[in-house]
Design a protein around this motif. Structure first.
Motif, PDB file in Angstrom:
ATOM      1  N   PRO A  54       0.798  -1.235   0.000  1.00 32.97           N
ATOM      2  CA  PRO A  54       0.000   0.000   0.000  1.00 32.97           C
ATOM      3  C   PRO A  54       0.830   1.284   0.000  1.00 32.97           C
ATOM      4  CG  PRO A  54      -0.938  -1.596   1.511  1.00 32.97           C
ATOM      5  CD  PRO A  54       0.367  -2.166   1.067  1.00 32.97           C
ATOM      6  N   GLU A  55       1.947   1.310   0.724  1.00 37.46           N
ATOM      7  CA  GLU A  55       2.756   2.533   0.755  1.00 37.46           C
ATOM      8  C   GLU A  55       3.371   2.815  -0.606  1.00 37.46           C
ATOM      9  OE1 GLU A  55       5.639   2.540   3.850  1.00 37.46           O
ATOM     10  OE2 GLU A  55       4.159   2.385   5.465  1.00 37.46           O
ATOM     11  N   ASP A  56       3.895   1.775  -1.240  1.00 34.32           N
ATOM     12  CA  ASP A  56       4.432   1.946  -2.597  1.00 34.32           C
ATOM     13  C   ASP A  56       3.329   2.363  -3.561  1.00 34.32           C
ATOM     14  OD1 ASP A  56       6.943   1.169  -1.750  1.00 34.32           O
ATOM     15  OD2 ASP A  56       6.660  -0.924  -2.308  1.00 34.32           O
ATOM     16  N   LEU A  57       2.148   1.813  -3.343  1.00 33.06           N
ATOM     17  CA  LEU A  57       1.020   2.134  -4.217  1.00 33.06           C
ATOM     18  C   LEU A  57       0.692   3.617  -4.167  1.00 33.06           C
ATOM     19  CD1 LEU A  57      -1.385   1.411  -6.044  1.00 33.06           C
ATOM     20  CD2 LEU A  57      -2.675   0.842  -3.971  1.00 33.06           C
ATOM     21  N   GLN A  58       0.652   4.186  -2.968  1.00 30.02           N
ATOM     22  CA  GLN A  58       0.345   5.613  -2.846  1.00 30.02           C
ATOM     23  C   GLN A  58       1.387   6.456  -3.566  1.00 30.02           C
ATOM     24  OE1 GLN A  58      -0.899   7.021   1.007  1.00 30.02           O
ATOM     25  NE2 GLN A  58      -0.006   9.053   0.689  1.00 30.02           N
ATOM     26  N   THR A  59       2.663   6.099  -3.406  1.00 32.68           N
ATOM     27  CA  THR A  59       3.732   6.825  -4.097  1.00 32.68           C
ATOM     28  C   THR A  59       3.587   6.687  -5.606  1.00 32.68           C
ATOM     29  OG1 THR A  59       5.247   6.426  -2.251  1.00 32.68           O
ATOM     30  CG2 THR A  59       6.230   7.035  -4.355  1.00 32.68           C
ATOM     31  N   THR A 172      -8.049   9.469 -13.893  1.00 32.85           N
ATOM     32  CA  THR A 172      -6.766   8.766 -13.860  1.00 32.85           C
ATOM     33  C   THR A 172      -6.557   8.118 -12.497  1.00 32.85           C
ATOM     34  OG1 THR A 172      -5.784  10.319 -15.447  1.00 32.85           O
ATOM     35  CG2 THR A 172      -4.273   9.023 -14.099  1.00 32.85           C
ATOM     36  N   MET A 173      -6.772   8.883 -11.431  1.00 35.85           N
ATOM     37  CA  MET A 173      -6.634   8.343 -10.081  1.00 35.85           C
ATOM     38  C   MET A 173      -7.622   7.206  -9.842  1.00 35.85           C
ATOM     39  SD  MET A 173      -6.819  10.343  -6.408  1.00 35.85           S
ATOM     40  CE  MET A 173      -8.428  11.063  -6.732  1.00 35.85           C
ATOM     41  N   ARG A 174      -8.875   7.413 -10.269  1.00 41.19           N
ATOM     42  CA  ARG A 174      -9.909   6.389 -10.095  1.00 41.19           C
ATOM     43  C   ARG A 174      -9.523   5.084 -10.765  1.00 41.19           C
ATOM     44  NH1 ARG A 174     -14.722   7.280 -13.983  1.00 41.19           N
ATOM     45  NH2 ARG A 174     -13.133   6.344 -15.326  1.00 41.19           N
ATOM     46  N   ASP A 175      -9.021   5.155 -11.988  1.00 39.84           N
ATOM     47  CA  ASP A 175      -8.705   3.948 -12.744  1.00 39.84           C
ATOM     48  C   ASP A 175      -7.504   3.209 -12.168  1.00 39.84           C
ATOM     49  OD1 ASP A 175     -10.816   4.663 -14.305  1.00 39.84           O
ATOM     50  OD2 ASP A 175      -9.651   5.182 -16.086  1.00 39.84           O
ATOM     51  N   VAL A 176      -6.485   3.943 -11.712  1.00 41.20           N
ATOM     52  CA  VAL A 176      -5.314   3.290 -11.115  1.00 41.20           C
ATOM     53  C   VAL A 176      -5.703   2.593  -9.818  1.00 41.20           C
ATOM     54  CG1 VAL A 176      -2.996   3.609 -10.191  1.00 41.20           C
ATOM     55  CG2 VAL A 176      -3.715   4.943 -12.150  1.00 41.20           C
ATOM     56  N   ILE A 177      -6.506   3.253  -8.997  1.00 45.23           N
ATOM     57  CA  ILE A 177      -6.919   2.652  -7.730  1.00 45.23           C
ATOM     58  C   ILE A 177      -7.814   1.446  -7.977  1.00 45.23           C
ATOM     59  CG2 ILE A 177      -8.286   3.044  -5.632  1.00 45.23           C
ATOM     60  CD1 ILE A 177      -7.208   5.877  -5.559  1.00 45.23           C
ATOM     61  N   GLY A 190     -10.041   0.046   1.741  1.00 43.29           N
ATOM     62  CA  GLY A 190      -8.738   0.702   1.714  1.00 43.29           C
ATOM     63  C   GLY A 190      -8.573   1.581   0.491  1.00 43.29           C
ATOM     64  N   ALA A 191      -9.154   1.155  -0.640  1.00 45.47           N
ATOM     65  CA  ALA A 191      -9.076   1.944  -1.872  1.00 45.47           C
ATOM     66  C   ALA A 191      -9.813   3.266  -1.715  1.00 45.47           C
ATOM     67  CB  ALA A 191      -9.666   1.144  -3.032  1.00 45.47           C
ATOM     68  N   ALA A 192     -10.990   3.223  -1.070  1.00 39.24           N
ATOM     69  CA  ALA A 192     -11.765   4.453  -0.853  1.00 39.24           C
ATOM     70  C   ALA A 192     -11.012   5.415   0.060  1.00 39.24           C
ATOM     71  CB  ALA A 192     -13.124   4.112  -0.257  1.00 39.24           C
ATOM     72  N   VAL A 193     -10.403   4.862   1.117  1.00 41.41           N
ATOM     73  CA  VAL A 193      -9.614   5.692   2.042  1.00 41.41           C
ATOM     74  C   VAL A 193      -8.426   6.308   1.320  1.00 41.41           C
ATOM     75  CG1 VAL A 193      -8.157   5.643   4.104  1.00 41.41           C
ATOM     76  CG2 VAL A 193     -10.324   4.399   4.086  1.00 41.41           C
ATOM     77  N   LEU A 194      -7.756   5.498   0.490  1.00 40.37           N
ATOM     78  CA  LEU A 194      -6.584   5.973  -0.247  1.00 40.37           C
ATOM     79  C   LEU A 194      -6.958   7.084  -1.213  1.00 40.37           C
ATOM     80  CD1 LEU A 194      -3.579   5.601  -0.927  1.00 40.37           C
ATOM     81  CD2 LEU A 194      -4.267   3.848  -2.586  1.00 40.37           C
ATOM     82  N   HIS A 196      -9.421   9.208  -0.961  1.00 35.56           N
ATOM     83  CA  HIS A 196      -9.691  10.426  -0.198  1.00 35.56           C
ATOM     84  C   HIS A 196      -8.391  11.061   0.296  1.00 35.56           C
ATOM     85  CE1 HIS A 196     -11.868  13.202   2.356  1.00 35.56           C
ATOM     86  NE2 HIS A 196     -11.147  12.820   3.389  1.00 35.56           N
ATOM     87  N   ARG A 197      -7.430  10.235   0.659  1.00 35.17           N
ATOM     88  CA  ARG A 197      -6.160  10.734   1.188  1.00 35.17           C
ATOM     89  C   ARG A 197      -5.340  11.426   0.106  1.00 35.17           C
ATOM     90  NH1 ARG A 197      -3.094   5.946   3.142  1.00 35.17           N
ATOM     91  NH2 ARG A 197      -4.765   5.875   4.695  1.00 35.17           N
ATOM     92  N   ILE A 198      -5.420  10.918  -1.113  1.00 28.77           N
ATOM     93  CA  ILE A 198      -4.605  11.462  -2.209  1.00 28.77           C
ATOM     94  C   ILE A 198      -5.245  12.709  -2.828  1.00 28.77           C
ATOM     95  CG2 ILE A 198      -3.703  10.952  -4.528  1.00 28.77           C
ATOM     96  CD1 ILE A 198      -3.290   8.105  -3.669  1.00 28.77           C
ATOM     97  N   ALA A 199      -6.547  12.908  -2.634  1.00 26.49           N
ATOM     98  CA  ALA A 199      -7.260  14.020  -3.270  1.00 26.49           C
ATOM     99  C   ALA A 199      -6.591  15.383  -3.050  1.00 26.49           C
ATOM    100  CB  ALA A 199      -8.712  14.042  -2.793  1.00 26.49           C
ATOM    101  N   PRO A 200      -6.183  15.735  -1.813  1.00 27.78           N
ATOM    102  CA  PRO A 200      -5.519  17.044  -1.645  1.00 27.78           C
ATOM    103  C   PRO A 200      -4.208  17.143  -2.416  1.00 27.78           C
ATOM    104  CG  PRO A 200      -6.255  16.168   0.475  1.00 27.78           C
ATOM    105  CD  PRO A 200      -6.383  15.061  -0.513  1.00 27.78           C
ATOM    106  N   VAL A 201      -3.482  16.028  -2.506  1.00 26.65           N
ATOM    107  CA  VAL A 201      -2.233  16.008  -3.275  1.00 26.65           C
ATOM    108  C   VAL A 201      -2.538  16.234  -4.757  1.00 26.65           C
ATOM    109  CG1 VAL A 201      -0.181  14.666  -3.869  1.00 26.65           C
ATOM    110  CG2 VAL A 201      -1.230  14.403  -1.607  1.00 26.65           C
TER     111      VAL A 201
END
Length: 241
Positions: A54-59, A172-177, A190-194, A196-201
């Motif tokens: 998951p950490e690598d995924l977010q990056t 793009t974010m939706r499809d990758v997740i 976890g995908a939904a949380v991720l 939401h977490r990435i949205a500000p970025v």
């Protein structure tokens, strides 16, 4: 009270209200544009060991968003600002020459062709969409790359450029997740949380890289482009790219 509610419901919808329905439909995963057939290089990144959890995924997702914003948003922006045949053909040719990764290039053409076909059928009141599609299909003058088609459709439907660019980053974010979920990297919750977490970025990336012309397009993650290019060599694969 009942009479007041009935009177309120009889008010005709404004243009901005109707525009929101079009915006939501373009972002809806049910729209058959083929985006969920692609992992944006994630599947290859997992198999070569770049993404292992998951950490690598977010990056990875953040890098994909940065690369999308720097490389493709200029084409979305330019097409939205001038949604006409001449400009669209110019942008399509430029992007076709820019995308050297064959896997990514084919994915762009596949999704763009599907989006143009769907948009011409769904937004039938915009006759120019069907006219442009049929003219280019017969002449073979465009490859139908996704970013210029997306910007063209948004511009003809009536989106402002910022909304179009934000929407492109969102899908793009939706499809990758979504791809990560099907590859068992993360569960649905976890995908939904991720997301939401990435949205500000993603919003910060948009603010930094939006509103640029196609001539200012550049790539920020060449390694990810290289990895995606290896997708066709994978022994087993779930996605097209």
């Amino acid at each position: 009270m009942k009479m007041e509610i009935n009177k309120e419901s009889e008010k005709p919808a404004s243009e901005s209200d109707l525009l929101q329905w079009s915006q939501w439909q373009l972002l809806d995963s049910i729209l058959p544009t083929g985006g969920f057939a692609h992992s944006f290089g994630l599947e290859a990144a997992i198999q070569v060991g770049i993404v292992t959890g998951p950490e690598d995924l977010q990056t990875f997702i953040i890098h994909v968003l940065e690369n999308t914003a720097s490389l493709l948003l200029p084409f979305v922006h330019s097409a939205t600002m001038s949604p006409n045949m001449e400009n669209w053909q110019r942008l399509d040719r430029m992007l076709n020459a820019t995308l050297t990764n064959e896997v990514g290039r084919k994915a762009s053409i596949s999704q763009g062709s599907a989006l143009m076909r769907v948009a011409a059928a769904v937004f039938s009141e915009i006759h120019l969409l069907k006219t442009m599609r049929e003219a280019c299909l017969g002449a073979g003058t465009v490859a139908f790359h996704h970013a210029p088609v997306f910007g063209l459709v948004c511009g003809l439907v009536g989106f402002d450029s910022r909304t179009s660019q934000r929407a492109y980053l969102f899908i793009t974010m939706r499809d990758v997740i979504s791809a990560a979920t099907r590859l068992n990297l993360v569960g649905p919750m976890g995908a939904a949380v991720l997301q939401h977490r990435i949205a500000p970025v993603a919003e910060a990336i948009l603010t930094k890289l939006m509103d640029r012309g196609a001539e200012e397009s550049f790539q920020t993650a060449p390694l990810l482009d290289t990895v995606q290019g290896c997708h066709g060599y994978l022994f087993s694969r779930l996605f097209c790219s």
